[in-house]
Design a protein around this motif. Structure first.
Motif, short mmCIF file in Angstrom:
data_model
loop_
_atom_site.label_atom_id
_atom_site.label_comp_id
_atom_site.label_asym_id
_atom_site.label_seq_id
_atom_site.Cartn_x
_atom_site.Cartn_y
_atom_site.Cartn_z
N THR A 42 0.85 -1.21 -0.36
CA THR A 42 0.19 0.18 -0.20
C THR A 42 0.60 1.56 0.13
O THR A 42 2.16 1.49 1.10
CB THR A 42 -0.45 0.19 1.25
OG1 THR A 42 -1.83 -1.14 1.23
CG2 THR A 42 -1.85 1.29 0.98
N TRP A 44 1.58 5.00 0.78
CA TRP A 44 1.01 5.58 1.99
C TRP A 44 1.72 6.95 1.15
O TRP A 44 2.76 7.72 0.69
CB TRP A 44 2.10 5.98 3.43
CG TRP A 44 1.90 6.42 4.30
CD1 TRP A 44 1.13 5.80 5.09
CD2 TRP A 44 2.21 7.72 4.12
NE1 TRP A 44 1.87 6.92 5.98
CE2 TRP A 44 1.87 8.41 5.85
CE3 TRP A 44 3.19 8.95 3.71
CZ2 TRP A 44 2.53 8.90 6.28
CZ3 TRP A 44 3.78 10.30 4.46
CH2 TRP A 44 2.65 10.42 5.88
N TYR A 45 0.39 8.52 1.46
CA TYR A 45 0.71 9.80 0.40
C TYR A 45 -0.54 10.11 1.64
O TYR A 45 -1.47 9.74 1.72
CB TYR A 45 0.75 10.30 -0.66
CG TYR A 45 -0.39 9.55 -2.05
CD1 TYR A 45 -1.11 10.05 -1.72
CD2 TYR A 45 0.02 8.03 -1.49
CE1 TYR A 45 -2.45 9.74 -2.39
CE2 TYR A 45 -1.41 6.86 -2.18
CZ TYR A 45 -1.86 7.69 -2.74
OH TYR A 45 -3.31 7.74 -3.61
N GLY A 75 -6.00 3.68 0.44
CA GLY A 75 -5.73 3.14 1.39
C GLY A 75 -5.70 1.68 0.98
O GLY A 75 -4.71 1.31 -0.24
N LEU A 156 -5.98 3.93 5.72
CA LEU A 156 -4.74 4.40 6.36
C LEU A 156 -5.26 5.30 7.44
O LEU A 156 -4.14 6.33 8.44
CB LEU A 156 -3.63 5.12 5.99
CG LEU A 156 -3.31 4.39 4.98
CD1 LEU A 156 -2.30 5.15 3.44
CD2 LEU A 156 -2.99 2.66 4.31
N PRO A 182 3.57 4.68 7.59
CA PRO A 182 4.02 3.77 7.58
C PRO A 182 4.81 2.94 8.45
O PRO A 182 5.08 3.13 9.34
CB PRO A 182 4.94 4.47 6.07
CG PRO A 182 5.20 6.25 6.05
CD PRO A 182 4.36 6.37 8.03
N VAL A 208 2.99 -0.72 4.30
CA VAL A 208 2.04 0.69 3.68
C VAL A 208 3.53 1.78 3.87
O VAL A 208 4.98 1.20 4.72
CB VAL A 208 1.55 1.38 5.19
CG1 VAL A 208 1.33 2.98 4.71
CG2 VAL A 208 0.13 0.75 5.34
N SER A 210 5.88 4.65 2.56
CA SER A 210 5.89 5.91 1.83
C SER A 210 6.27 5.96 0.21
O SER A 210 7.48 5.16 -0.24
CB SER A 210 6.89 7.07 2.27
OG SER A 210 6.40 8.52 2.11
#
Length: 373
Positions: A42, A44-45, A75, A156, A182, A208, A210
């Motif tokens: 996944t 992450w942002y 997510g 998330l 993350p 997760v 980044s």
């Protein structure tokens, strides 16, 4: 990878996002197994908010002619399969009755205990429980319990902390919780039928990652940003709940004053109720700015809500961590709430409790908040 794109001669494009679960499907599984498929990595942002919109699919004021198409849910996406739908006891009873009806057999009318129990039963659901690397619970997500393939996404984030509201009063853009850092998480799958939660023994890991290096202020980390945001959220939870509680207590005191006016109780009880109500509102004005004064831009004291609004400023639009000014706003807010809380303890737990006992002793008719007589 594992996304399918198709195009037509009508110049349309169709996307199937992550069809990898289909690679593991077997005929036996479709007949018998409840399955939670692996969760793909996944990214992450922080989501973009185009056109000043907070919700996906919003076009602000550009009108219907502005074309948009939905993106996959943000997510971690959980894909799961149920060989049959989860059913209520009424649904199961009706299935049996339909079989008897189809065979032209008698159907027995259920007894009243059965009917009343069925009316109280909630709809079945699938629950996904997300935990962090230490095993702490991060989020519980309620998902459909329909037969076949289903998907639901975890955004998330931790749960929002705002106080409960009736459905008709809820805002169109609900609040969101703290964005998780993350890292490595896990998700487990459970069923909820007639209030009973059962572990379906389906667990998957969630990675997760980044999309860029640590997006925080120098000297900070995502873990520190999450810890601060959760502290602020906890004070937001307490502040929001306390405001709602004061509003409810004020309504109770309105009912008491109205009832006292037509009772044989000592009129001094009205004075006591009115004094408690006025002092409750004085503390409420410290939690959120007095509306009348705010309309004239005349503030006596910066309210706790304003302090927390600054401490959590732009938390929905970035994740770079708190500034020194935000930390100071939070610290001031903590001291303010501690002072308000102490005064409310005296008003509610001592003075209001004594007033309610006096009302009962004086045989004043029941009013909301006074419990069983």
């Amino acid at each position: 990878e594992n996304d399918l794109v198709g195009a037509t001669f009508g110049r349309s494009f169709y996307f199937v996002d992550d069809y990898s679960p289909l690679r593991d499907v077997t005929e036996s599984m479709l007949r018998n197994d409840t399955v939670l498929f692996p969760v793909r990595q996944t990214p992450w942002y922080v989501e973009r908010r185009p056109l000043s919109c907070a919700q996906p699919g919003c076009v602000d004021s550009l009108g219907d002619a502005y074309f948009i198409a939905p993106n996959p849910d943000f997510g971690a996406t959980f894909t799961y399969y149920l060989p049959e739908a989860l059913k209520t006891s009424k649904d199961r009873r009706r299935d049996i009755e339909k079989e008897r009806e189809a065979q032209n057999q008698d159907v027995r009318f259920p007894d009243w205990d059965t009917i009343l129990d069925e009316k109280l039963e909630d709809e079945p659901a699938i629950l996904f429980v997300v935990r962090d690397g230490s095993g702490a619970l991060v989020r519980t997500i309620t998902a459909p319990a329909d037969a076949g393939f289903n998907r639901v996404a975890w955004d998330l984030r931790y749960p929002a902390v705002q106080a409960w509201l009736p459905e008709a009063e809820r805002p169109s853009s609900p609040s969101r919780g703290v964005l998780a850092a993350p890292g490595n998480y896990s998700v487990s799958m459970h069923s909820r039928v007639d209030g009973v939660i059962r572990d379906l023994e389906q667990t998957q890991s969630i990675e997760v990652v980044s999309i860029r290096p640590e997006p925080v202020l120098p000297g900070a980390s995502q873990e520190e940003r999450v810890a601060f945001d959760q502290q602020v959220d906890e004070l937001i939870r307490a502040n929001d709940g306390t405001q709602k509680a004061i509003a409810r207590l004020s309504l109770e005191l309105d009912a008491i004053k109205e009832t006292l006016a037509s009772s044989t109780a000592d009129p001094a009880l009205y004075t006591t109720a009115d004094s408690i109500q006025e002092r409750l509102h004085a503390q409420l004005d410290r939690l959120k700015s007095n509306t009348a004064r705010s309309n004239f831009k005349d503030w006596d004291e910066v309210s706790l809500s304003d302090r927390l609004s600054h401490a959590r400023y732009s938390a929905q639009a970035n994740a770079y961590g708190p500034t020194p000014a935000q930390r100071e706003s939070f610290a001031i807010g903590q001291r303010l709430y501690a002072d308000v809380s102490g005064k409310l303890d005296q008003l509610v737990d001592v003075e209001y409790a004594a007033l309610k006992r006096a009302l009962d002793d004086a045989r004043v008719p029941w009013t909301p908040g006074r419990g069983v007589q």
